[in-house]
Motif scaffolding. Structure first.
Motif, PDB file in Angstrom:
ATOM      1  N   GLY A 299      54.809-121.967 -69.891  1.00  0.00           N
ATOM      2  CA  GLY A 299      54.842-120.588 -70.357  1.00  0.00           C
ATOM      3  C   GLY A 299      53.540-119.863 -70.085  1.00  0.00           C
ATOM      4  O   GLY A 299      53.543-118.682 -69.697  1.00  0.00           O
ATOM      5  N   LEU A 300      52.432-120.554 -70.267  1.00  0.00           N
ATOM      6  CA  LEU A 300      51.129-119.952 -69.983  1.00  0.00           C
ATOM      7  C   LEU A 300      50.999-119.628 -68.496  1.00  0.00           C
ATOM      8  O   LEU A 300      50.492-118.564 -68.118  1.00  0.00           O
ATOM      9  CB  LEU A 300      50.005-120.898 -70.405  1.00  0.00           C
ATOM     10  CG  LEU A 300      49.823-121.128 -71.902  1.00  0.00           C
ATOM     11  CD1 LEU A 300      48.772-122.225 -72.139  1.00  0.00           C
ATOM     12  CD2 LEU A 300      49.400-119.840 -72.602  1.00  0.00           C
ATOM     13  N   ALA A 301      51.464-120.542 -67.647  1.00  0.00           N
ATOM     14  CA  ALA A 301      51.381-120.320 -66.201  1.00  0.00           C
ATOM     15  C   ALA A 301      52.236-119.141 -65.773  1.00  0.00           C
ATOM     16  O   ALA A 301      51.815-118.298 -64.964  1.00  0.00           O
ATOM     17  CB  ALA A 301      51.796-121.583 -65.453  1.00  0.00           C
ATOM     18  N   VAL A 302      53.447-119.056 -66.316  1.00  0.00           N
ATOM     19  CA  VAL A 302      54.340-117.957 -65.948  1.00  0.00           C
ATOM     20  C   VAL A 302      53.782-116.630 -66.437  1.00  0.00           C
ATOM     21  O   VAL A 302      53.839-115.615 -65.728  1.00  0.00           O
ATOM     22  CB  VAL A 302      55.756-118.203 -66.505  1.00  0.00           C
ATOM     23  CG1 VAL A 302      56.637-116.967 -66.325  1.00  0.00           C
ATOM     24  CG2 VAL A 302      56.388-119.399 -65.807  1.00  0.00           C
ATOM     25  N   ALA A 303      53.215-116.610 -67.643  1.00  0.00           N
ATOM     26  CA  ALA A 303      52.626-115.368 -68.161  1.00  0.00           C
ATOM     27  C   ALA A 303      51.478-114.895 -67.273  1.00  0.00           C
ATOM     28  O   ALA A 303      51.332-113.696 -66.998  1.00  0.00           O
ATOM     29  CB  ALA A 303      52.146-115.576 -69.596  1.00  0.00           C
ATOM     30  N   ALA A 304      50.664-115.829 -66.812  1.00  0.00           N
ATOM     31  CA  ALA A 304      49.559-115.470 -65.927  1.00  0.00           C
ATOM     32  C   ALA A 304      50.079-114.967 -64.590  1.00  0.00           C
ATOM     33  O   ALA A 304      49.570-113.983 -64.025  1.00  0.00           O
ATOM     34  CB  ALA A 304      48.636-116.669 -65.728  1.00  0.00           C
ATOM     35  N   GLU A 305      51.094-115.647 -64.066  1.00  0.00           N
ATOM     36  CA  GLU A 305      51.698-115.226 -62.803  1.00  0.00           C
ATOM     37  C   GLU A 305      52.268-113.817 -62.910  1.00  0.00           C
ATOM     38  O   GLU A 305      52.056-112.969 -62.024  1.00  0.00           O
ATOM     39  CB  GLU A 305      52.814-116.205 -62.423  1.00  0.00           C
ATOM     40  CG  GLU A 305      53.582-115.823 -61.174  1.00  0.00           C
ATOM     41  CD  GLU A 305      54.839-116.657 -60.983  1.00  0.00           C
ATOM     42  OE1 GLU A 305      55.576-116.389 -60.023  1.00  0.00           O
ATOM     43  OE2 GLU A 305      55.090-117.566 -61.808  1.00  0.00           O
ATOM     44  N   GLU A 306      52.985-113.537 -63.996  1.00  0.00           N
ATOM     45  CA  GLU A 306      53.587-112.223 -64.165  1.00  0.00           C
ATOM     46  C   GLU A 306      52.527-111.144 -64.339  1.00  0.00           C
ATOM     47  O   GLU A 306      52.685-110.011 -63.845  1.00  0.00           O
ATOM     48  CB  GLU A 306      54.545-112.229 -65.360  1.00  0.00           C
ATOM     49  CG  GLU A 306      55.781-113.078 -65.154  1.00  0.00           C
ATOM     50  CD  GLU A 306      56.578-112.644 -63.935  1.00  0.00           C
ATOM     51  OE1 GLU A 306      56.827-111.436 -63.776  1.00  0.00           O
ATOM     52  OE2 GLU A 306      56.940-113.523 -63.129  1.00  0.00           O
ATOM     53  N   ALA A 307      51.435-111.461 -65.021  1.00  0.00           N
ATOM     54  CA  ALA A 307      50.347-110.488 -65.168  1.00  0.00           C
ATOM     55  C   ALA A 307      49.730-110.157 -63.816  1.00  0.00           C
ATOM     56  O   ALA A 307      49.388-108.994 -63.542  1.00  0.00           O
ATOM     57  CB  ALA A 307      49.286-111.039 -66.119  1.00  0.00           C
ATOM     58  N   LEU A 308      49.608-111.159 -62.965  1.00  0.00           N
ATOM     59  CA  LEU A 308      49.055-110.918 -61.634  1.00  0.00           C
ATOM     60  C   LEU A 308      50.020-110.086 -60.798  1.00  0.00           C
ATOM     61  O   LEU A 308      49.607-109.154 -60.094  1.00  0.00           O
ATOM     62  CB  LEU A 308      48.767-112.257 -60.954  1.00  0.00           C
ATOM     63  CG  LEU A 308      48.112-112.223 -59.575  1.00  0.00           C
ATOM     64  CD1 LEU A 308      46.788-111.458 -59.604  1.00  0.00           C
ATOM     65  CD2 LEU A 308      47.884-113.644 -59.070  1.00  0.00           C
ATOM     66  N   ALA A 309      51.306-110.394 -60.867  1.00  0.00           N
ATOM     67  CA  ALA A 309      52.300-109.628 -60.108  1.00  0.00           C
ATOM     68  C   ALA A 309      52.336-108.176 -60.560  1.00  0.00           C
ATOM     69  O   ALA A 309      52.621-107.277 -59.753  1.00  0.00           O
ATOM     70  CB  ALA A 309      53.674-110.268 -60.254  1.00  0.00           C
ATOM     71  N   ALA A 310      52.072-107.935 -61.838  1.00  0.00           N
ATOM     72  CA  ALA A 310      52.133-106.581 -62.387  1.00  0.00           C
ATOM     73  C   ALA A 310      50.834-105.806 -62.217  1.00  0.00           C
ATOM     74  O   ALA A 310      50.785-104.619 -62.580  1.00  0.00           O
ATOM     75  CB  ALA A 310      52.500-106.646 -63.873  1.00  0.00           C
ATOM     76  N   PHE A 311      49.801-106.426 -61.694  1.00  0.00           N
ATOM     77  CA  PHE A 311      48.521-105.718 -61.512  1.00  0.00           C
ATOM     78  C   PHE A 311      48.789-104.466 -60.672  1.00  0.00           C
ATOM     79  O   PHE A 311      49.387-104.556 -59.594  1.00  0.00           O
ATOM     80  CB  PHE A 311      47.517-106.645 -60.827  1.00  0.00           C
ATOM     81  CG  PHE A 311      46.110-106.121 -60.836  1.00  0.00           C
ATOM     82  CD1 PHE A 311      45.320-106.239 -61.967  1.00  0.00           C
ATOM     83  CD2 PHE A 311      45.563-105.508 -59.709  1.00  0.00           C
ATOM     84  CE1 PHE A 311      44.012-105.766 -61.980  1.00  0.00           C
ATOM     85  CE2 PHE A 311      44.266-105.036 -59.718  1.00  0.00           C
ATOM     86  CZ  PHE A 311      43.486-105.165 -60.860  1.00  0.00           C
TER      87      PHE A 311
END
Length: 251
Positions: free
Chosen positions: A78-90
């Motif tokens: 979950g932590l990895a996916v949250a970080a990935e999604e934050a990067l995609a949304a930059f």
């Protein structure tokens, strides 16, 4: 050095560096947690017009620190996916500068960037099948959008590593640079990105990522921005445009 994410800003470009050299820059739980607030901070900085994600030394990121999966694998994922999604949304252009291994969680982060430039000798792998992990639906869709369903299945089913040449052919990466040329090309490309209209880039990024319901919003933004008038005037006057629209900061 303790595992950490560091960053620096120069010439309108923020560079985020993954640092965990003892484990080939594997991401710890603390590093996954640290990435979204760091990205929020950089997104709100009006001096930042593009972002580069890279690893310290000769490795981009060897994935998640496996020791973090022993306690609660679901929480770690979950932590990895949250970080990935934050990067995609930059909201500004992002670029992964990859050397060496880009595996597991590292491949997730690279795929979440808008562009991927890599040095010859880089290796890529999507490896949840080695650990019995169900790859997140959002991560799977992002991988499929880059390489197509057949290559995505190959990567996910086999967990095999592929080289930079194959990654280029499949669309996983955008450019492969000779050894020693990556930093120069990254600097050149980010200078170009930073000189272009943030309005165009932000709208294009949303549309490319599937937000096709925002035509009216971006039409209104363009109408009030002055960027189009400036771009046309600069073209006719044979000078560099001075675009002024910037990504709004969060309240």
């Amino acid at each position: 050095m303790d595992p950490q994410l560091s960053h620096e800003i120069a010439d309108s470009v923020a560079t985020v560096i993954i640092r965990n050299p003892a484990k080939r820059n594997a991401m710890t739980a603390a590093m996954w947690r640290a990435l979204p607030p760091l990205l929020d901070e950089l997104a709100g900085d009006p001096t930042v017009r593009a972002l580069v994600l890279t690893g310290e030394g000769a490795t981009f990121c060897a994935g998640a620190d496996i020791s973090t999966l022993q306690g609660s694998p679901a929480e770690a994922q979950g932590l990895a996916v949250a970080a990935e999604e934050a990067l995609a949304a930059f909201p500004k252009p992002t670029l992964a500068a990859v050397r060496g291994h880009c595996v597991g969680g590292g491949a997730q982060l690279a795929a979440a960037c808008d562009l991927r430039l890599v040095e010859e000798g880089a290796l890529f792998g999507v490896t949840p099948a080695k650990l019995g992990i169900v790859y997140a639906a959002s991560s799977t869709r992002r991988l499929v959008s880059l390489v197509g369903p057949s290559t995505a299945k190959y990567l996910l089913f086999t967990a095999e590593l592929i080289d930079a040449g194959r990654a280029l052919r499949t669309g996983l990466v955008d450019e492969v640079l000779p050894e020693g040329e990556l930093d120069k090309r990254v600097a050149e490309l980010t200078r170009i990105l930073a000189s272009r209209s943030q309005l165009t880039q932000a709208a294009a990024k949303e549309f490319a990522n599937g937000r096709t319901d925002r035509d009216a919003h971006w039409t209104e933004q363009a109408r009030g921005s002055g960027d189009t008038a400036e771009g046309v005037a600069a073209f006719l006057e044979r000078r560099r445009p001075r675009f002024t629209w910037s990504v709004p900061t969060a309240e």
